[in-house]
Write a protein that holds these residues in place. Sequence first.
Motif, PDB file in Angstrom:
ATOM      1  N   ILE A 129      98.184   7.856 -27.163  1.00 57.79           N
ATOM      2  CA  ILE A 129      99.530   7.541 -26.639  1.00 57.79           C
ATOM      3  C   ILE A 129      99.474   6.644 -25.397  1.00 57.79           C
ATOM      4  O   ILE A 129     100.263   5.713 -25.250  1.00 57.79           O
ATOM      5  CB  ILE A 129     100.249   8.854 -26.213  1.00 57.79           C
ATOM      6  N   CYS A 130      98.503   6.942 -24.520  1.00 58.13           N
ATOM      7  CA  CYS A 130      98.523   6.325 -23.181  1.00 58.13           C
ATOM      8  C   CYS A 130      97.700   5.031 -23.142  1.00 58.13           C
ATOM      9  O   CYS A 130      96.854   4.787 -24.004  1.00 58.13           O
ATOM     10  CB  CYS A 130      97.974   7.308 -22.150  1.00 58.13           C
ATOM     11  N   LYS A 131      97.955   4.237 -22.096  1.00 55.32           N
ATOM     12  CA  LYS A 131      97.204   2.980 -21.919  1.00 55.32           C
ATOM     13  C   LYS A 131      95.763   3.310 -21.514  1.00 55.32           C
ATOM     14  O   LYS A 131      94.813   2.761 -22.038  1.00 55.32           O
ATOM     15  CB  LYS A 131      97.898   2.154 -20.824  1.00 55.32           C
ATOM     16  N   LYS A 132      95.621   4.236 -20.555  1.00 56.20           N
ATOM     17  CA  LYS A 132      94.281   4.614 -20.090  1.00 56.20           C
ATOM     18  C   LYS A 132      94.283   6.104 -19.765  1.00 56.20           C
ATOM     19  O   LYS A 132      95.252   6.612 -19.188  1.00 56.20           O
ATOM     20  CB  LYS A 132      93.944   3.802 -18.834  1.00 56.20           C
ATOM     21  N   VAL A 133      93.190   6.776 -20.155  1.00 53.64           N
ATOM     22  CA  VAL A 133      93.076   8.205 -19.839  1.00 53.64           C
ATOM     23  C   VAL A 133      91.766   8.441 -19.092  1.00 53.64           C
ATOM     24  O   VAL A 133      90.681   8.251 -19.645  1.00 53.64           O
ATOM     25  CB  VAL A 133      93.092   9.076 -21.126  1.00 53.64           C
ATOM     26  N   TYR A 134      91.873   8.818 -17.828  1.00 53.35           N
ATOM     27  CA  TYR A 134      90.671   9.197 -17.061  1.00 53.35           C
ATOM     28  C   TYR A 134      90.315  10.635 -17.406  1.00 53.35           C
ATOM     29  O   TYR A 134      91.197  11.447 -17.728  1.00 53.35           O
ATOM     30  CB  TYR A 134      90.959   9.165 -15.559  1.00 53.35           C
ATOM     31  N   HIS A 135      89.047  10.954 -17.249  1.00 49.34           N
ATOM     32  CA  HIS A 135      88.605  12.343 -17.409  1.00 49.34           C
ATOM     33  C   HIS A 135      87.803  12.738 -16.182  1.00 49.34           C
ATOM     34  O   HIS A 135      86.784  12.102 -15.888  1.00 49.34           O
ATOM     35  CB  HIS A 135      87.752  12.483 -18.670  1.00 49.34           C
ATOM     36  N   ILE A 136      88.245  13.759 -15.444  1.00 47.52           N
ATOM     37  CA  ILE A 136      87.491  14.191 -14.264  1.00 47.52           C
ATOM     38  C   ILE A 136      87.285  15.704 -14.307  1.00 47.52           C
ATOM     39  O   ILE A 136      87.980  16.412 -15.049  1.00 47.52           O
ATOM     40  CB  ILE A 136      88.199  13.808 -12.938  1.00 47.52           C
TER      41      ILE A 136
END
Length: 261
Positions: A168-175
């Motif tokens: 869905i999203c443009k960018k997904v960070y994972h922390i």
Amino acid sequence: MKEHDIIIIGAGIAGMTAAIYTGRAGLRTLVLEQRVQGGQIINARKIENWPGDYGVSGADLMNKIYHQMNNFGVEIEFEAVVEIHEKSGGEKKQFLVKTEDSEYSCGAIILAMGTEPRKLSKKQAADAGKRPISYCATCDGALYKDKTVVVVGSGNTAKHEMKYLEGICKKVYHIHHDEPIPEDAEAVFVAIGRVPETGFLGGLVDLDENGYVVAGEDCKTSRAGVFVAGDCRTKDLRQLVTAAGDGAVAAEAATKYLRGE
Ligand SMILES: Cc1cc2nc3c(=O)[nH]c(=O)nc-3n(C[C@H](O)[C@H](O)[C@H](O)COP(=O)(O)OP(=O)(O)OC[C@H]3O[C@@H](n4cnc5c(N)ncnc54)[C@H](O)[C@@H]3O)c2cc1C
């Protein structure tokens, strides 16, 4: 003040199953629920391990159980329980259950408060600032279409949330739970486990070091007249079937207790 034989706290699967049993046993039963009936499973789209209804959604399953419960004269009020006291004096032990708006009295209690998502650490919450925080990608992901978001957490749930949001999203960070929130993330999805909702109990019953109500398979707590069912109990497997099983066991034990058996 309204009197009941038994008050069940929480209308998840554990609490509603317990209410089916106590209602059928003829006990004046009140269920108190702080949100909506159904508990933590209501957003699950497909359940594969509930016997007899393969692939049912959480909402449909819980709706069926809610309607089943309503057949047995069970009352439900949508209020959060904030305090419980054992009343002193009187021939029979009674409990006072306080919500934000009302007070109720009963002879026995079943605690079925389940668990809630673990919140961000203070540092990460400060980092997040005024950015929206969500605990459910399926529920809120669509609000961030073509935006940049971050998922906090390292377990399977975090991986599942990542996968869903990547569609869905443009960018997904994972922390991880101790890393700083990226500055350009527009929303924060938290998936760092769940904790029991037992904070309001004070010293009513024994809790373990993680806040779960201490009880064995008999669902009896450290205080006579108070029983526990479902995910807020100390146990190895937190699932729908075990929560429903607890509901039945706790209800049967409470019924015997109230009848002096
Ligand atoms: C995303 C997700 C997917 C899952 N998938 C599966 C699956 O496929 N199969 C499976 O078997 N299990 C699954 N589970 C686990 C399952 O949902 C739980 O084991 C089960 O729902 C626990 O039921 P419960 O009644 O003990 O607690 P809950 O469902 O947490 O219900 C507790 C209720 O108590 C209420 N409550 C809490 N505190 C108070 C208060 N002070 N006053 C009034 N009400 C209160 C809450 O609002 C809530 O409605 C899943 C869980 C999640 C989160």
